[in-house]
Design a protein around this motif. Structure first.
Motif, PDB file in Angstrom:
ATOM      1  N   GLU A   6     -11.507  -4.199  -3.110  1.00 37.50           N
ATOM      2  CA  GLU A   6     -11.969  -4.377  -1.730  1.00 37.50           C
ATOM      3  C   GLU A   6     -11.749  -3.081  -0.957  1.00 37.50           C
ATOM      4  N   ILE A   7     -12.732  -2.725  -0.126  1.00 38.88           N
ATOM      5  CA  ILE A   7     -12.637  -1.498   0.673  1.00 38.88           C
ATOM      6  C   ILE A   7     -12.126  -1.825   2.075  1.00 38.88           C
ATOM      7  N   PHE A   8     -11.177  -1.031   2.526  1.00 40.18           N
ATOM      8  CA  PHE A   8     -10.631  -1.127   3.879  1.00 40.18           C
ATOM      9  C   PHE A   8     -10.789   0.241   4.539  1.00 40.18           C
ATOM     10  N   LEU A   9     -11.236   0.275   5.785  1.00 40.36           N
ATOM     11  CA  LEU A   9     -11.272   1.534   6.528  1.00 40.36           C
ATOM     12  C   LEU A   9     -10.060   1.583   7.441  1.00 40.36           C
ATOM     13  N   LEU A  10      -9.260   2.640   7.299  1.00 43.15           N
ATOM     14  CA  LEU A  10      -8.099   2.843   8.141  1.00 43.15           C
ATOM     15  C   LEU A  10      -8.481   3.783   9.276  1.00 43.15           C
ATOM     16  N   GLY A  56      -8.045   1.379   0.270  1.00 45.33           N
ATOM     17  CA  GLY A  56      -7.969   1.768   1.669  1.00 45.33           C
ATOM     18  C   GLY A  56      -8.386   3.222   1.808  1.00 45.33           C
ATOM     19  N   VAL A  57      -9.259   3.506   2.774  1.00 47.81           N
ATOM     20  CA  VAL A  57      -9.811   4.850   2.955  1.00 47.81           C
ATOM     21  C   VAL A  57      -9.497   5.324   4.368  1.00 47.81           C
ATOM     22  N   GLY A  58      -9.075   6.598   4.491  1.00 45.01           N
ATOM     23  CA  GLY A  58      -8.762   7.156   5.793  1.00 45.01           C
ATOM     24  C   GLY A  58      -9.576   8.394   6.104  1.00 45.01           C
ATOM     25  N   LYS A  59      -9.700   8.708   7.399  1.00 43.88           N
ATOM     26  CA  LYS A  59     -10.451   9.877   7.854  1.00 43.88           C
ATOM     27  C   LYS A  59      -9.557  11.095   8.019  1.00 43.88           C
ATOM     28  N   ALA A  60      -8.249  10.894   8.187  1.00 46.82           N
ATOM     29  CA  ALA A  60      -7.329  11.991   8.495  1.00 46.82           C
ATOM     30  C   ALA A  60      -7.193  12.941   7.305  1.00 46.82           C
ATOM     31  N   VAL A  99      -6.712   6.584   0.762  1.00 49.96           N
ATOM     32  CA  VAL A  99      -7.306   7.784   0.155  1.00 49.96           C
ATOM     33  C   VAL A  99      -8.008   8.582   1.258  1.00 49.96           C
ATOM     34  N   MET A 100      -7.678   9.874   1.365  1.00 47.50           N
ATOM     35  CA  MET A 100      -8.273  10.722   2.407  1.00 47.50           C
ATOM     36  C   MET A 100      -9.630  11.244   1.911  1.00 47.50           C
ATOM     37  N   LEU A 101     -10.662  10.494   2.214  1.00 45.57           N
ATOM     38  CA  LEU A 101     -11.962  10.662   1.574  1.00 45.57           C
ATOM     39  C   LEU A 101     -12.628  12.008   1.882  1.00 45.57           C
ATOM     40  N   GLN A 102     -12.231  12.654   2.962  1.00 44.25           N
ATOM     41  CA  GLN A 102     -12.875  13.927   3.288  1.00 44.25           C
ATOM     42  C   GLN A 102     -12.654  14.991   2.214  1.00 44.25           C
ATOM     43  N   HIS A 103     -11.606  14.812   1.403  1.00 41.37           N
ATOM     44  CA  HIS A 103     -11.282  15.814   0.390  1.00 41.37           C
ATOM     45  C   HIS A 103     -11.994  15.602  -0.945  1.00 41.37           C
ATOM     46  N   TYR A 104     -12.552  14.405  -1.155  1.00 41.94           N
ATOM     47  CA  TYR A 104     -12.927  14.030  -2.511  1.00 41.94           C
ATOM     48  C   TYR A 104     -14.381  13.601  -2.648  1.00 41.94           C
ATOM     49  N   SER A 105     -14.833  13.646  -3.875  1.00 43.61           N
ATOM     50  CA  SER A 105     -16.137  13.083  -4.217  1.00 43.61           C
ATOM     51  C   SER A 105     -16.053  11.555  -4.172  1.00 43.61           C
ATOM     52  N   PRO A 106     -16.905  10.885  -3.390  1.00 44.43           N
ATOM     53  CA  PRO A 106     -16.911   9.422  -3.403  1.00 44.43           C
ATOM     54  C   PRO A 106     -17.103   8.856  -4.810  1.00 44.43           C
ATOM     55  N   TYR A 107     -17.872   9.565  -5.618  1.00 42.58           N
ATOM     56  CA  TYR A 107     -18.108   9.097  -6.988  1.00 42.58           C
ATOM     57  C   TYR A 107     -16.815   9.057  -7.788  1.00 42.58           C
ATOM     58  N   TRP A 164       0.822  -1.204   0.000  1.00 46.75           N
ATOM     59  CA  TRP A 164       0.000   0.000   0.000  1.00 46.75           C
ATOM     60  C   TRP A 164       0.857   1.255   0.000  1.00 46.75           C
ATOM     61  N   VAL A 165       0.353   2.296  -0.633  1.00 52.79           N
ATOM     62  CA  VAL A 165       1.029   3.595  -0.630  1.00 52.79           C
ATOM     63  C   VAL A 165       0.105   4.630  -0.001  1.00 52.79           C
ATOM     64  N   SER A 166       0.713   5.661   0.591  1.00 48.94           N
ATOM     65  CA  SER A 166      -0.041   6.595   1.416  1.00 48.94           C
ATOM     66  C   SER A 166      -0.348   7.897   0.689  1.00 48.94           C
ATOM     67  N   GLU A 167      -1.111   8.743   1.358  1.00 48.99           N
ATOM     68  CA  GLU A 167      -1.456  10.061   0.826  1.00 48.99           C
ATOM     69  C   GLU A 167      -1.066  11.133   1.837  1.00 48.99           C
ATOM     70  N   HIS A 168      -0.039  11.907   1.509  1.00 53.39           N
ATOM     71  CA  HIS A 168       0.405  13.013   2.361  1.00 53.39           C
ATOM     72  C   HIS A 168       0.577  14.255   1.498  1.00 53.39           C
ATOM     73  N   HIS A 169       0.062  15.373   1.982  1.00 53.72           N
ATOM     74  CA  HIS A 169       0.070  16.604   1.193  1.00 53.72           C
ATOM     75  C   HIS A 169       1.014  17.656   1.773  1.00 53.72           C
ATOM     76  N   HIS A 170       1.659  18.391   0.868  1.00 51.32           N
ATOM     77  CA  HIS A 170       2.565  19.470   1.250  1.00 51.32           C
ATOM     78  C   HIS A 170       3.600  18.976   2.266  1.00 51.32           C
TER      79      HIS A 170
END
Length: 338
Positions: A167-171, A106-110, A78-86, A42-48
């Protein structure tokens, strides 16, 4: 070995190297992970983040799928708070059509970054008023092509529809995340390297198992392995984790005291900073695997995802190799040295 092992890579940019170097190391590590018998990469999502190159997991996943042949490749997450689920569903349906059966979502809340990057990601976006649980629920319906008839977007599909769905995973690192994963019937990953509170882990594991007995429970750990206990402990050093506690009640884990001050200032709230010993398992492969076994037996863990937070590139690769399923079962395998 009664549990599976996987890798989480944040594409670290080591001193004296570039983002391009970091991403090439990620590709090489994914190829080695496949060779060494790991289940998923898995690879992560970090901004700036100047020290991390992994800001767009979907793009990187596409390249990794092309550079490997059988290992599961996915987002952590994927930091879902930023994006359209669609749009997230469309992205991962395309990836799953490119590599059927090999894609993990994999989906994260952070937020995955500082407040300024969060504002930048959401700048110009339409605020639809959905909270995280609503976004995740809608994402699941889109992936499963099961948007209900009474939904405002009834009839919508996230095309293309792949033969095998990702497959969906909640982190998460809380009991609330465990409860939500159980309610939605999806796999749950507890980020122990972020929240090392054993009481929270135990409650989260129990909640998840009670709510979704057949679900997959995974623990993400910070781990450093070496040929000797002393060498492993030296690689870890006096590493700390830093937390920012905002006046609103939210706490965020960051990489340094400096980053904590920047986060606090950008938040626009009063804040406090605390430092804690990093929760890193370090030692020989035998020692580390014994810790895995203890955790597996206590919490009925199906899988561990390994994160190795050290800046020595060769030693980092060696740590993953020493803990790999193929090395564990075949001690004649020689550790890499370059």
């Amino acid at each position: 070995m009664s549990y599976k092992l996987s890798i989480l890579d944040q594409s670290p940019i080591f001193p004296g190297t570039t983002a391009s170097d970091a991403l090439q190391q990620t590709v090489l590590l994914a190829q080695k992970a496949e060779e060494w018998g790991y289940t998923r990469f898995w690879v992560s999502e970090h901004h700036h983040a100047k020290q991390l190159a992994g800001s767009s997991p979907e793009v990187l996943i596409s390249n990794l799928l092309a550079q490997t042949s059988k290992i599961q490749i996915g987002s952590g997450g994927v930091m879902l708070q930023h994006y359209s689920p669609y749009k997230v569903a469309e992205n991962f349906h395309v990836l799953s059509s490119l590599a059927p059966g090999r894609v993990d979502l994999g989906v994260g809340k952070a937020p995955g970054g500082l407040p300024l990057s969060t504002k930048a990601l959401q700048f110009g976006a339409i605020n639809d008023g959905q909270d995280f649980s609503e976004r995740l629920s809608f994402l699941k319906e889109l992936i499963e092509d099961s948007v209900s008839d009474d939904h405002p977007l009834a009839g919508i599909q996230a095309t293309p529809i792949p033969e095998t769905k990702p497959e969906i995973f909640l982190l998460g690192a809380s009991t609330n995340s465990a409860r939500l994963a159980a309610e939605l019937g999806i796999s749950f990953v507890f980020a122990k390297f972020i929240n090392s509170d054993e009481r929270v882990l135990e409650e989260a594991a129990n909640l998840y198992r009670e709510g979704f007995p057949s679900g997959r429970l995974i623990i993400a750990l910070a781990v450093v392995a070496a040929a000797t206990q002393t060498e492993a402990e030296q690689l870890v050093g006096n590493r700390k984790i830093v937390k920012v506690h905002l006046e609103s009640g939210r706490s965020v884990t960051v990489q340094s005291h400096e980053q904590a001050e920047v986060f606090g200032n950008q938040s626009g709230e009063a804040y406090e900073i605390s430092e804690h010993e990093a929760d890193i398992i370090s030692g020989t492969p035998a020692y580390v695997n014994e810790i895995f076994t203890q955790l597996q037996q206590k919490y009925q863990v199906d899988e561990f995802i390994l994160h190795t937070p050290i800046e020595q590139a060769v030693e980092r690769f060696q740590s993953f190799q020493l803990l790999s399923p193929i090395y564990y079962t075949n001690k004649n395998v020689q550790p890499i040295n370059s």
